[in-house]
Enzyme design. Structure first.
Site, PDB file in Angstrom:
ATOM      1  N   ASP A  74      39.820  53.906  32.086  1.00 41.04           N
ATOM      2  CA  ASP A  74      40.762  52.815  32.272  1.00 41.04           C
ATOM      3  C   ASP A  74      40.504  51.731  31.229  1.00 41.04           C
ATOM      4  O   ASP A  74      39.378  51.273  31.065  1.00 41.04           O
ATOM      5  CB  ASP A  74      40.632  52.231  33.686  1.00 41.04           C
ATOM      6  CG  ASP A  74      41.747  51.253  34.016  1.00 41.04           C
ATOM      7  OD1 ASP A  74      42.851  51.411  33.465  1.00 41.04           O
ATOM      8  OD2 ASP A  74      41.511  50.341  34.830  1.00 41.04           O
TER       9      ASP A  74
ATOM     10  N   HIS B 256      36.985  46.382  38.455  1.00 38.67           N
ATOM     11  CA  HIS B 256      37.345  47.290  39.540  1.00 38.67           C
ATOM     12  C   HIS B 256      36.550  46.929  40.793  1.00 38.67           C
ATOM     13  O   HIS B 256      35.318  47.044  40.816  1.00 38.67           O
ATOM     14  CB  HIS B 256      37.046  48.739  39.151  1.00 38.67           C
ATOM     15  CG  HIS B 256      37.911  49.247  38.042  1.00 38.67           C
ATOM     16  ND1 HIS B 256      37.540  50.301  37.242  1.00 38.67           N
ATOM     17  CD2 HIS B 256      39.135  48.861  37.607  1.00 38.67           C
ATOM     18  CE1 HIS B 256      38.498  50.528  36.358  1.00 38.67           C
ATOM     19  NE2 HIS B 256      39.472  49.665  36.558  1.00 38.67           N
TER      20      HIS B 256
ATOM     21  N   SER C 182      34.016  47.928  34.946  1.00 41.50           N
ATOM     22  CA  SER C 182      33.953  48.624  36.234  1.00 41.50           C
ATOM     23  C   SER C 182      32.492  48.745  36.677  1.00 41.50           C
ATOM     24  O   SER C 182      31.829  47.736  36.879  1.00 41.50           O
ATOM     25  CB  SER C 182      34.625  49.999  36.115  1.00 41.50           C
ATOM     26  OG  SER C 182      34.707  50.633  37.374  1.00 41.50           O
ATOM     27  N   THR C 183      31.978  49.968  36.778  1.00 40.34           N
ATOM     28  CA  THR C 183      30.619  50.181  37.279  1.00 40.34           C
ATOM     29  C   THR C 183      29.597  49.423  36.434  1.00 40.34           C
ATOM     30  O   THR C 183      29.534  49.585  35.230  1.00 40.34           O
ATOM     31  CB  THR C 183      30.271  51.677  37.260  1.00 40.34           C
ATOM     32  OG1 THR C 183      31.323  52.412  37.885  1.00 40.34           O
ATOM     33  CG2 THR C 183      28.965  51.939  37.967  1.00 40.34           C
TER      34      THR C 183
END
Length: 359
Positions: free
Chosen positions: A301, A205, A179-180
């Protein structure tokens, strides 16, 4: 908890007004500045430097990417891109992520005020996540409780019985979730892989439309083929499939071969695509034939799904804390027992090849 000072840089007065109001309403966040272009931002930042910058990419006098590169070179600061949801906007935003932006928030051309008001939770979550980012790592690589209900992977795919075992096959699968900070991290990993790499399935994401541009960019840099996944695509050696924004991606086995299903479904862990959904499907359909990798990202997640993969016989690896932009997803996966080993980002390509017997 330290207050997060945020600066909004956007030439739309409506965006500045609505985003400013959303930020001011969030506990622990303060609107420091709201300005119409980067040159005004530079003047304001001489007075007080923000913790996070919300930045438009298309503005007069100086574009957002030029401003972003200037900031990352002079004083690396977490930047969240606020971009229009268009194909052109997606291409520009890929350049912003490559220049060191932490994440993306999308905005439509019409109905902007209502959209931003309805997306307040997402906006606040992006700001909070950015405030925790190890932005110096992004610069070096560059060319609080949510409100919404949090669903698990059960909402898309039921867990398989624990007693079920899968036979090993000659086909291997690598499943990656991030993600990030993941866009640059994935670039570092994928560009290091040779054409003989086992088939890879990835959840990063990212909003709808942006994943296609991201995949196209990587495809131009890598020896392997990288593209946005389509329903029914075969998972093949030398190919990486990236889950489309706004869709879940699941692995499916057909004899000795693997395919992906790209489907609609509810948000899982507040994400679509969700890493947990992908990892659960890999645990069910690949088992010991798979390697699961969880990389930099905010939240949890993928933590539950990686544990399911490990219990199904898969090898599992996490990116280590020192090399993560945000050590959230890997940390939670380690905490839950889903991780066999943690390695630096620069070693993940070797793990992919060694764990699956490529070299």
């Amino acid at each position: 908890m330290k207050t997060i000072d945020v600066m909004v840089v956007d030439d739309s007065a409506v965006v500045r007004k609505v985003v400013g109001a959303v930020l001011e309403s969030a506990p622990g966040i303060r609107l420091l500045h709201a300005v119409a272009d980067p040159l005004l931002a530079i003047e304001r930042m001489k007075q007080a430097w923000p913790d996070v910058i919300l930045l438009d990419v298309e503005m007069p006098r100086m574009d957002g990417i030029t401003f972003l590169r200037k900031i990352m070179a002079e004083r690396p600061t977490p930047v969240v891109i606020c971009s229009t949801l268009t194909e052109k906007g997606a291409e520009t935003t890929m350049a912003a992520l490559a220049a060191g932006a932490v994440s993306i928030i999308t905005k439509p051309k019409l109905g902007l005020k209502d959209f931003l008001s309805e997306s307040a939770d997402e906006l606040i979550a992006a700001v909070r996540a950015a405030s925790h980012a190890n932005v110096r790592r992004l610069a070096a690589r560059a060319a609080p409780a949510p409100v919404a209900a949090k669903l698990t992977a059960d909402a898309v795919l039921a867990a398989a019985p624990e007693t079920r075992a899968l036979l090993r096959t000659t086909e291997r699968v690598v499943a990656i979730g991030t993600s990030t900070g993941g866009t640059l991290a994935l670039e570092e990993v994928l560009t290091a892989l040779p054409r003989v790499t086992p088939g890879i399935v990835i959840v990063q994401h990212m909003p709808e439309k942006f994943t296609a541009a991201f995949a196209d960019r990587l495809n131009g840099l890598c020896q392997i083929e990288v593209r946005e996944a389509r329903h029914g695509d075969r998972v093949l050696p030398g190919r990486a499939l990236i889950a489309p924004g706004g869709k879940h991606m699941l692995l499916r086995r057909d004899g000795a071969n693997y395919h992906v299903d790209v489907i609609d479904g509810p948000l899982v862990n507040r994400h679509r695509p969700s890493v947990d959904v992908l990892f659960r499907s890999v645990a069910r359909h690949a088992g010991a034939n798979a390697l699961g990798i969880i990389m930099t990202g905010m939240g949890d997640d993928g933590a539950a799904g990686l544990l399911e993969m490990r219990k199904a016989g898969a090898r599992t690896v996490a990116q280590d804390e020192d090399s993560c932009v945000v050590y959230g997803m890997p940390k939670e996966a380690v905490k839950r027992g889903g991780v066999e080993k943690s390695v630096p980002l620069k070693a993940i390509d070797r793990e992919i090849l060694q764990q699956l017997g490529v070299r």
